[in-house]
Design a protein around this motif. Structure first.
Motif, PDB file in Angstrom:
ATOM      1  N   ILE A 163       0.864  -1.183   0.000  1.00 43.12           N
ATOM      2  CA  ILE A 163       0.000   0.000   0.000  1.00 43.12           C
ATOM      3  C   ILE A 163       0.898   1.229   0.000  1.00 43.12           C
ATOM      4  O   ILE A 163       1.906   1.283   0.711  1.00 43.12           O
ATOM      5  CB  ILE A 163      -0.885   0.066   1.266  1.00 43.12           C
ATOM      6  CG1 ILE A 163      -1.482  -1.302   1.588  1.00 43.12           C
ATOM      7  CG2 ILE A 163      -1.992   1.101   1.093  1.00 43.12           C
ATOM      8  CD1 ILE A 163      -2.270  -1.318   2.881  1.00 43.12           C
ATOM      9  N   MET A 164       0.488   2.237  -0.782  1.00 39.81           N
ATOM     10  CA  MET A 164       1.269   3.473  -0.850  1.00 39.81           C
ATOM     11  C   MET A 164       1.108   4.262   0.441  1.00 39.81           C
ATOM     12  O   MET A 164       0.045   4.223   1.076  1.00 39.81           O
ATOM     13  CB  MET A 164       0.775   4.313  -2.021  1.00 39.81           C
ATOM     14  CG  MET A 164       1.069   3.672  -3.350  1.00 39.81           C
ATOM     15  SD  MET A 164       1.827   4.886  -4.417  1.00 39.81           S
ATOM     16  CE  MET A 164       2.350   3.900  -5.786  1.00 39.81           C
ATOM     17  N   ASN A 165       2.131   5.011   0.755  1.00 38.66           N
ATOM     18  CA  ASN A 165       2.067   5.869   1.934  1.00 38.66           C
ATOM     19  C   ASN A 165       0.919   6.865   1.854  1.00 38.66           C
ATOM     20  O   ASN A 165       0.398   7.296   2.874  1.00 38.66           O
ATOM     21  CB  ASN A 165       3.393   6.620   2.099  1.00 38.66           C
ATOM     22  CG  ASN A 165       4.330   5.866   3.024  1.00 38.66           C
ATOM     23  OD1 ASN A 165       4.058   5.737   4.202  1.00 38.66           O
ATOM     24  ND2 ASN A 165       5.408   5.346   2.480  1.00 38.66           N
ATOM     25  N   SER A 166       0.535   7.242   0.647  1.00 42.69           N
ATOM     26  CA  SER A 166      -0.521   8.247   0.491  1.00 42.69           C
ATOM     27  C   SER A 166      -1.909   7.677   0.800  1.00 42.69           C
ATOM     28  O   SER A 166      -2.877   8.420   0.934  1.00 42.69           O
ATOM     29  CB  SER A 166      -0.509   8.783  -0.944  1.00 42.69           C
ATOM     30  OG  SER A 166      -0.591   7.685  -1.837  1.00 42.69           O
ATOM     31  N   SER A 167      -2.002   6.352   0.932  1.00 43.08           N
ATOM     32  CA  SER A 167      -3.330   5.769   1.133  1.00 43.08           C
ATOM     33  C   SER A 167      -3.673   5.653   2.621  1.00 43.08           C
ATOM     34  O   SER A 167      -2.869   5.122   3.406  1.00 43.08           O
ATOM     35  CB  SER A 167      -3.373   4.379   0.497  1.00 43.08           C
ATOM     36  OG  SER A 167      -4.519   3.699   0.948  1.00 43.08           O
ATOM     37  N   PRO A 168      -4.898   6.098   2.992  1.00 39.09           N
ATOM     38  CA  PRO A 168      -5.303   5.937   4.393  1.00 39.09           C
ATOM     39  C   PRO A 168      -5.410   4.454   4.785  1.00 39.09           C
ATOM     40  O   PRO A 168      -5.397   4.102   5.962  1.00 39.09           O
ATOM     41  CB  PRO A 168      -6.678   6.624   4.470  1.00 39.09           C
ATOM     42  CG  PRO A 168      -7.078   6.924   3.066  1.00 39.09           C
ATOM     43  CD  PRO A 168      -5.878   6.785   2.166  1.00 39.09           C
ATOM     44  N   ARG A 169      -5.493   3.574   3.784  1.00 40.21           N
ATOM     45  CA  ARG A 169      -5.570   2.135   4.092  1.00 40.21           C
ATOM     46  C   ARG A 169      -4.308   1.639   4.789  1.00 40.21           C
ATOM     47  O   ARG A 169      -4.325   0.652   5.505  1.00 40.21           O
ATOM     48  CB  ARG A 169      -5.793   1.329   2.803  1.00 40.21           C
ATOM     49  CG  ARG A 169      -7.213   1.406   2.282  1.00 40.21           C
ATOM     50  CD  ARG A 169      -7.628   0.183   1.487  1.00 40.21           C
ATOM     51  NE  ARG A 169      -6.597  -0.310   0.614  1.00 40.21           N
ATOM     52  CZ  ARG A 169      -6.000  -1.500   0.749  1.00 40.21           C
ATOM     53  NH1 ARG A 169      -6.344  -2.307   1.731  1.00 40.21           N
ATOM     54  NH2 ARG A 169      -5.062  -1.880  -0.096  1.00 40.21           N
ATOM     55  N   LEU A 170      -3.194   2.335   4.557  1.00 42.09           N
ATOM     56  CA  LEU A 170      -1.956   1.900   5.205  1.00 42.09           C
ATOM     57  C   LEU A 170      -2.089   2.055   6.726  1.00 42.09           C
ATOM     58  O   LEU A 170      -1.764   1.143   7.488  1.00 42.09           O
ATOM     59  CB  LEU A 170      -0.760   2.692   4.657  1.00 42.09           C
ATOM     60  CG  LEU A 170       0.605   2.308   5.210  1.00 42.09           C
ATOM     61  CD1 LEU A 170       0.922   0.827   4.975  1.00 42.09           C
ATOM     62  CD2 LEU A 170       1.712   3.156   4.564  1.00 42.09           C
ATOM     63  N   ASP A 171      -2.627   3.218   7.157  1.00 41.57           N
ATOM     64  CA  ASP A 171      -2.838   3.430   8.611  1.00 41.57           C
ATOM     65  C   ASP A 171      -3.760   2.364   9.172  1.00 41.57           C
ATOM     66  O   ASP A 171      -3.538   1.836  10.261  1.00 41.57           O
ATOM     67  CB  ASP A 171      -3.507   4.793   8.863  1.00 41.57           C
ATOM     68  CG  ASP A 171      -2.561   5.911   8.561  1.00 41.57           C
ATOM     69  OD1 ASP A 171      -1.824   6.312   9.472  1.00 41.57           O
ATOM     70  OD2 ASP A 171      -2.527   6.354   7.395  1.00 41.57           O
ATOM     71  N   GLN A 172      -4.803   2.078   8.382  1.00 44.27           N
ATOM     72  CA  GLN A 172      -5.793   1.101   8.840  1.00 44.27           C
ATOM     73  C   GLN A 172      -5.131  -0.267   9.092  1.00 44.27           C
ATOM     74  O   GLN A 172      -5.353  -0.892  10.121  1.00 44.27           O
ATOM     75  CB  GLN A 172      -6.807   0.967   7.707  1.00 44.27           C
ATOM     76  CG  GLN A 172      -8.210   0.635   8.097  1.00 44.27           C
ATOM     77  CD  GLN A 172      -9.010   0.358   6.811  1.00 44.27           C
ATOM     78  OE1 GLN A 172      -8.804   0.978   5.766  1.00 44.27           O
ATOM     79  NE2 GLN A 172      -9.931  -0.573   6.911  1.00 44.27           N
ATOM     80  N   VAL A 173      -4.286  -0.701   8.149  1.00 42.31           N
ATOM     81  CA  VAL A 173      -3.631  -2.011   8.304  1.00 42.31           C
ATOM     82  C   VAL A 173      -2.667  -1.970   9.488  1.00 42.31           C
ATOM     83  O   VAL A 173      -2.636  -2.891  10.308  1.00 42.31           O
ATOM     84  CB  VAL A 173      -2.886  -2.413   7.003  1.00 42.31           C
ATOM     85  CG1 VAL A 173      -2.071  -3.680   7.214  1.00 42.31           C
ATOM     86  CG2 VAL A 173      -3.869  -2.614   5.873  1.00 42.31           C
ATOM     87  N   ILE A 174      -1.927  -0.868   9.601  1.00 45.08           N
ATOM     88  CA  ILE A 174      -0.965  -0.766  10.713  1.00 45.08           C
ATOM     89  C   ILE A 174      -1.721  -0.825  12.040  1.00 45.08           C
ATOM     90  O   ILE A 174      -1.342  -1.576  12.953  1.00 45.08           O
ATOM     91  CB  ILE A 174      -0.143   0.546  10.616  1.00 45.08           C
ATOM     92  CG1 ILE A 174       0.742   0.512   9.369  1.00 45.08           C
ATOM     93  CG2 ILE A 174       0.696   0.756  11.871  1.00 45.08           C
ATOM     94  CD1 ILE A 174       1.447   1.824   9.056  1.00 45.08           C
ATOM     95  N   GLN A 175      -2.809  -0.062  12.119  1.00 45.54           N
ATOM     96  CA  GLN A 175      -3.520  -0.017  13.404  1.00 45.54           C
ATOM     97  C   GLN A 175      -4.163  -1.374  13.714  1.00 45.54           C
ATOM     98  O   GLN A 175      -4.116  -1.833  14.852  1.00 45.54           O
ATOM     99  CB  GLN A 175      -4.577   1.106  13.449  1.00 45.54           C
ATOM    100  CG  GLN A 175      -4.045   2.545  13.286  1.00 45.54           C
ATOM    101  CD  GLN A 175      -2.649   2.767  13.896  1.00 45.54           C
ATOM    102  OE1 GLN A 175      -2.282   2.203  14.926  1.00 45.54           O
ATOM    103  NE2 GLN A 175      -1.830   3.585  13.226  1.00 45.54           N
ATOM    104  N   SER A 176      -4.739  -2.027  12.699  1.00 42.98           N
ATOM    105  CA  SER A 176      -5.365  -3.315  13.046  1.00 42.98           C
ATOM    106  C   SER A 176      -4.316  -4.370  13.364  1.00 42.98           C
ATOM    107  O   SER A 176      -4.522  -5.211  14.234  1.00 42.98           O
ATOM    108  CB  SER A 176      -6.386  -3.798  12.013  1.00 42.98           C
ATOM    109  OG  SER A 176      -5.829  -3.803  10.756  1.00 42.98           O
ATOM    110  N   ALA A 177      -3.155  -4.305  12.716  1.00 44.85           N
ATOM    111  CA  ALA A 177      -2.083  -5.252  13.067  1.00 44.85           C
ATOM    112  C   ALA A 177      -1.613  -4.980  14.490  1.00 44.85           C
ATOM    113  O   ALA A 177      -1.387  -5.909  15.281  1.00 44.85           O
ATOM    114  CB  ALA A 177      -0.923  -5.112  12.092  1.00 44.85           C
ATOM    115  N   ASN A 178      -1.489  -3.736  14.822  1.00 40.26           N
ATOM    116  CA  ASN A 178      -0.985  -3.370  16.148  1.00 40.26           C
ATOM    117  C   ASN A 178      -1.963  -3.776  17.248  1.00 40.26           C
ATOM    118  O   ASN A 178      -1.560  -4.129  18.354  1.00 40.26           O
ATOM    119  CB  ASN A 178      -0.727  -1.857  16.190  1.00 40.26           C
ATOM    120  CG  ASN A 178       0.477  -1.529  17.035  1.00 40.26           C
ATOM    121  OD1 ASN A 178       1.330  -2.385  17.256  1.00 40.26           O
ATOM    122  ND2 ASN A 178       0.540  -0.306  17.524  1.00 40.26           N
TER     123      ASN A 178
END
Ligand code: PLP
Length: 398
Positions: A163-178
């Motif tokens: 996922i590109m850094n510009s995509s809010p989906r990246l935050d979503q994946v990081i937060q759900s993994a965390n």
């Protein structure tokens, strides 16, 4: 079954010209030179190193890339490659493997067993909230208590996985993994496949910097680091690995950098086309035989077609080049036929009948060594005099 599987050892001590054709030939001294070059760069920088095993898919090549256990982790893209590496775990020179595709449910049983039964640490790659969900479900269903170490895959411009850094989906994946007990974030990973388009050192260095900035930026999104004492930023692709000595690192605390690469022991026309390595740095050749010569169209026919060479491309036109005359290219292929044609300057045009004759053995540089190598059942490993000294049997299938 390919007959070479029964006869390969009888060619040890013979010349490449005696091999049954088409044959895949590896120059061991070139492999060692290529691998040493990267090891030296990595050592000088003091960063980690994770070779990908997909190019030569053998125990022998993997052992060389790991420097006999000096480096202890790999990337693999198939379960078959991981199974193939298990003897190295038993031998005590391999500790960890990244399964290099975004994880999917049907591989989890096997991946789990590599850890529980063979003591190989498995690291996953995630880039979708569903990955976290399937890991939660797996652990609940099977009673696995250990979280799965996982790299978050960042797309730095290749548009393959990640996922590109510009995509809010990246935050979503990081937060759900965390937030998941089934996952521990191991770090951030990118693979700049688009670095293959580089034509100069400067261009490759630019992509290398994009890789580092890409994973660094992504790692900053991991606000809560209480679950992760230290993270790994993993960057690389063979063209950026070739210029890794230019890397200037300035990393935050508790962050380690590692380089990954796969094609580098072999190199091929695609790598030569980047301008970062030379023809002599290619370790892989296909040996074929001239079946016929056609002076009226200045072409010759060899017994290596698309399934012996593959249909990959680069700025070198054609599918392969003759090692003894680089302007003779395989200009067309059928399944088992390859056609040599002249692609050099018109004024320097050579006559096919002066260069080739029926029965002549010809060596070819191929466009993409990883894909060509995957076509063969046996790899004939030669010394500097082109005498076969070893035969390596690659892992086949998925
Ligand atoms: C996830 C991953 N990492 C590393 C590599 C190694 O790349 P290269 O062969 O360019 O060195 C690949 C190659 O496809 C890959 O898919």
């Amino acid at each position: 079954m390919d007959i070479s599987l029964q006869t390969h050892q009888s060619y040890i001590g013979k010349s490449v010209h005696d091999l049954p054709t088409p044959a895949l030939v590896l120059s061991k001294s070139v492999i060692e030179k290529n691998v040493n070059r990267l090891h030296e760069d990595v050592e000088k920088l003091g960063i980690g190193f994770r070779p990908h095993v997909k190019t030569l898919k053998t125990i022998e090549a993997t052992r060389i890339m790991l420097a006999n256990g000096k480096y202890r982790k790999i990337v693999a893209s198939t379960l078959c490659e991981i199974r193939g590496c298990l003897p190295l775990v038993k031998e005590g020179i391999l500790d960890e493997c990244l399964y290099g595709l975004p994880v999917r449910p049907s591989v989890l049983n096997d991946l789990n067993a590599f850890t529980t039964q063979h003591n190989l640490k498995i690291v996953l790659m995630v880039d979708h909230p569903d990955h976290i969900r399937i890991l939660d479900e797996f652990n609940t269903r099977t009673g696995r208590t250990a979280p799965w170490p996982a790299f978050i895959k960042v797309d730095v411009g290749t548009n393959r996985a990640g996922i590109m850094n510009s995509s809010p989906r990246l935050d979503q994946v990081i937060q759900s993994a965390n937030a998941s007990a089934a996952v521990s974030i191991y770090g951030f990973y990118c693979h700049a496949g688009h670095s293959y388009a580089s034509k100069t050192t400067d261009q490759a260095v630019k992509v290398l910097e994009e890789e580092l900035n890409g994973v660094l930026m992504a790692s900053e999104k991991l606000v809560d680091r209480s679950k992760t004492e230290e993270i790994i930023l993993s960057i690389g692709a063979t063209p950026t690995a070739h210029v890794v000595a230019n890397l200037k690192q300035n990393l935050p605390a508790n962050t380690n950098l590692e380089l990954h690469a796969g094609n580098f022991p072999a190199n091929d026309l695609q790598q030569v086309a980047t301008g970062l390595v030379s023809f002599d740095d290619q370790a892989v050749r296909v040996v074929a035989e001239v079946c016929s010569v056609y002076p009226e169209r200045n072409e010759a026919l060899i017994n290596a077609g698309v399934i012996a060479l593959t249909k990959e491309a680069s700025s070198f036109s054609g599918l392969a080049r003759w090692t003894d005359g680089i302007d003779w290219s395989i200009v067309r292929v059928s399944q088992e036929h390859g056609i040599f044609g002249w692609v050099g300057e018109e004024s320097k045009k050579e006559k096919v009948e002066n260069k080739f004759h029926v029965g002549q053995k010809v060596s070819l540089y191929t466009q993409h060594a990883c894909i060509t190598s995957a076509m063969y059942y046996v790899m004939y490993v030669v010394d500097e005099q082109d005498i076969v000294r070893e035969t390596w049997i690659p892992w086949k299938g998925w």
